[in-house]
Design a protein around this motif. Structure first.
Motif, mmCIF file in Angstrom:
data_model
loop_
_atom_site.group_PDB
_atom_site.id
_atom_site.type_symbol
_atom_site.label_atom_id
_atom_site.label_comp_id
_atom_site.label_asym_id
_atom_site.label_seq_id
_atom_site.Cartn_x
_atom_site.Cartn_y
_atom_site.Cartn_z
ATOM 1 N N LEU A 82 -8.436 -50.883 -2.225
ATOM 2 C CA LEU A 82 -9.275 -50.158 -1.278
ATOM 3 C C LEU A 82 -10.747 -50.525 -1.394
ATOM 4 C CD1 LEU A 82 -7.688 -46.593 -1.591
ATOM 5 C CD2 LEU A 82 -7.003 -48.509 -0.142
ATOM 6 N N SER A 97 -4.479 -46.419 -4.301
ATOM 7 C CA SER A 97 -5.543 -47.065 -5.079
ATOM 8 C C SER A 97 -5.073 -47.481 -6.461
ATOM 9 C CB SER A 97 -6.745 -46.122 -5.206
ATOM 10 O OG SER A 97 -6.420 -44.990 -5.998
ATOM 11 N N ARG A 100 -4.160 -41.562 -0.522
ATOM 12 C CA ARG A 100 -5.150 -42.599 -0.831
ATOM 13 C C ARG A 100 -5.232 -42.843 -2.335
ATOM 14 N NH1 ARG A 100 -10.130 -40.242 0.906
ATOM 15 N NH2 ARG A 100 -10.331 -39.466 -1.228
ATOM 16 N N LEU A 142 -7.452 -42.570 4.557
ATOM 17 C CA LEU A 142 -6.461 -43.257 3.729
ATOM 18 C C LEU A 142 -7.044 -44.459 3.000
ATOM 19 C CD1 LEU A 142 -3.286 -43.087 6.006
ATOM 20 C CD2 LEU A 142 -3.668 -41.899 3.838
ATOM 21 N N GLY A 143 -8.354 -44.636 3.069
ATOM 22 C CA GLY A 143 -8.967 -45.687 2.277
ATOM 23 C C GLY A 143 -9.880 -46.618 3.034
#
Length: 594
Positions: free
Chosen positions: A557, A302, A298, A418-419
């Protein structure tokens, strides 16, 4: 009456009943032969017997696999290797593989058949080029693929693979069949493929991670500020997660539990096996190492900077399973083409297909409840039989419902870690309910009612600007769906729907049709954006200036709230930023921020 006479004039003895029957049968046989009505012995088809994949071969035989996106395949490959298997994904199929498949296969097959078996033959030939003999290839490689039974060509895939391989000179090459509705075919004696807790739960994680990452690629890349930044980030993320899945330390209860517990468990093999299996499942799903791996993934994603003020129509992909998933010549590289034309692709998931199979199994159980009962036709006063019937039904129904719920939960959990960019899987009950007025939800073949249900669901929920259905040429279930879609489009006039049949040829025509339909979707997306921007009372430069001052708004994100009925990312973004400027809401925290 005079009796029959012979040539000497004496009477012939009368014929017995057996002799009369014999002569009648002989005359009937003569007449049938003359008329071409002779019945041949019935020879039923039996699945060809082949050498099984044994446990002793596991260390030297390589399992070949393909047909998904490279993200899914890389993660699945890592899990198999981590469980001690020699596993290798095939290259991405191309038109050359399609032509090879057509050369050695029957006419009129699905293009997934041609692409898949042609790609396999091309790979086996490449091993010959490297110096391996055909006997070495046949001995040291096997292919695992999906199979099914039903009213479409999918049920013939396995036999078509075998015929094409034989025609290409690999007649004894082994094909392991994975039945989509029964799991791995256990009747073939393939003891080399043992499905343990590590392999089963590991594959669940691999498929969910692949679904989420594949969805994130197509959500982030259209808005990236630096071209290529998304692909580089995704490559790193997939490599890291694959490395983790392959080399993670396997849970063993005797190593993890306190010594006094380990001593007791060592004396009870059954209890030890149960505890070890439960421990493996919990470790795979909730282990801190797994969470840390997703957290690092993640953080890397980002780092990609995006511009969400770009107006792009969202095109939801549906259709036949293979055609809607592959990123190859098998669907004319349609996803890459759509992005080049300025669209955002809303891809389909493997998890959606898995939960569909579970839902259909439950629905069919309900329809066959009385037929499959251990005591069919039990009277109402036979309470013991009634309880037995209900118990069998409820036990199986509950197991399927829990499995479906678990898959949905783990997909949502992977997406969150994962976001949080990937939405939840579409609810199967709602898809069936929306499709049923147009297409019976228990109709079998292909994706069944899903093509119709998804078209209605994603349009009426305001999740896309148009729906694109991709399917092989001559696909019977999809052709049935296409026939129904005309009634669906008339019922929902705001719907933009396009169906494209894919093969190894016709790419220019398919892209041309896509461009025409996409033009309507662009107009729809632009009108939606302009209306949203006008409602804010601000101009686009003000929105961009505010986003430039706040790093969070340039993160892929950042959780942009979605307004009901507004599909476009840019339209939702300007509405949110306008509220931020006016002080009506606050900047949201990015995933992982305290």
């Amino acid at each position: 009456m005079s009796s029959a006479m012979n040539s000497a004039g004496s009477a012939l003895p009368p014929l017995g009943e057996e002799e009369i029957a014999r002569r009648v049968l002989a005359e009937r046989s003569r007449l049938e032969q003359a008329a071409g009505l002779v019945e041949k012995p019935i020879e039923h088809f039996h699945r060809p017997l082949e050498r099984p994949f044994t446990a002793e071969e596991r260390d030297r035989v390589t399992i070949l696999f393909g047909g998904f996106t490279w993200k899914h395949e890389r993660l699945i490959e890592a899990v198999f290797r981590g469980c001690g298997y020699r596993f290798q994904r095939l290259p991405n199929p191309n038109v050359a593989a399609f032509q090879t498949g057509k050369e050695y296969g029957n006419n009129g097959q699905c293009n997934p058949t041609y692409f898949t078996v042609g790609n396999l033959i091309e790979f086996l030939r490449s091993q010959e080029t490297r110096g391996l003999s055909r006997q070495e290839i046949i001995a040291n490689y096997i292919f695992i693929t999906a199979g099914s039974c039903g009213p479409c060509r999918f049920g013939t895939y396995e036999s078509e693979y075998r015929m094409a391989l034989e025609n290409a000179g690999f007649g004894q090459f082994r094909v392991l069949l994975f039945q989509q509705d029964h799991g791995v075919n256990a009747m073939t004696g393939n003891t080399g493929l043992k499905f343990s807790a590590d392999l089963g739960v590991g594959q669940l994680n691999a498929v969910n991670l692949g679904d989420v990452i594949n969805d994130m690629v197509y959500q982030i890349r259209p808005y990236e500020v630096v071209p290529g930044a998304t692909d580089r980030a995704i490559q790193e993320v997939v490599d890291r997660l694959s490395d983790f899945l392959e080399h993670r330390k396997r849970y063993e209860i005797l190593e993890r539990a306190p010594r006094w517990i380990s001593r007791r468990l060592a004396q009870n093999n059954r209890l030890q096996g149960i505890c070890n299996t439960l421990g493996k499942i919990l470790d795979h799903l909730y282990g801190e190492e797994f969470l840390a791996a997703m957290r690092l993934a993640r953080e890397r994603l980002s780092q990609v900077e995006v511009d969400h003020t770009r107006v792009k129509p969202i095109v939801k992909i549906t259709g036949e399973f293979w055609a809607q998933l592959t990123e190859s010549d098998g669907n004319f590289n349609m996803f890459a083409f759509l992005e080049q034309e300025g669209a955002q692709v809303y891809v389909e998931t493997i998890g959606g297909w898995v939960t569909y199979l579970m839902y259909q199994a439950r629905a069919n159980m309900g329809e066959r409840k009385g037929l499959d009962a251990p005591h069919p036709g039990a009277r109402w006063w036979e309470l013991k039989k009634q309880v037995a019937n209900q118990w069998k039904f409820r036990k199986r129904w509950l197991l399927l419902r829990l499995s479906e719920g678990m898959w949905n939960r783990q997909h949502a959990r992977a997406a969150r870690h994962l976001g949080g960019l990937t939405p939840r899987l579409a609810p199967q009950s709602q898809l069936a309910r929306m499709a049923h007025p147009f297409y019976h939800s228990l109709a079998r073949g292909g994706e069944g009612h899903l093509e119709v249900g998804k078209n209605v669901y994603y349009t009426t929920q305001g999740l896309c600007h148009m729906v694109l259905a991709l399917k092989p040429f001559g696909c019977m279930p999809s052709s049935q769906s296409d026939g129904v879609q005309s009634a669906v489009v008339n019922r929902f006039p705001e719907m933009i729907f396009l169906s494209i049949e894919t093969s190894g040829e016709g790419e220019i025509n398919a892209h041309s049709r896509m461009q025409m339909a996409l033009g309507e979707a662009k107009i729809k997306a632009k009108a939606e954006f302009e209306q949203a921007l006008a409602s804010t009372g601000k101009n686009l430069d003000e929105i961009k200036a505010y986003a430039a001052e706040h790093r969070q708004l340039r993160s892929p994100l950042y959780p942009v709230p979605r307004r009901r009925g507004i599909a476009g990312v840019a339209a939702n973004f300007v509405l949110h930023v306008s509220h931020l400027i006016d002080g009506k809401t606050r900047l949201a925290k990015l995933p992982g921020e305290n």
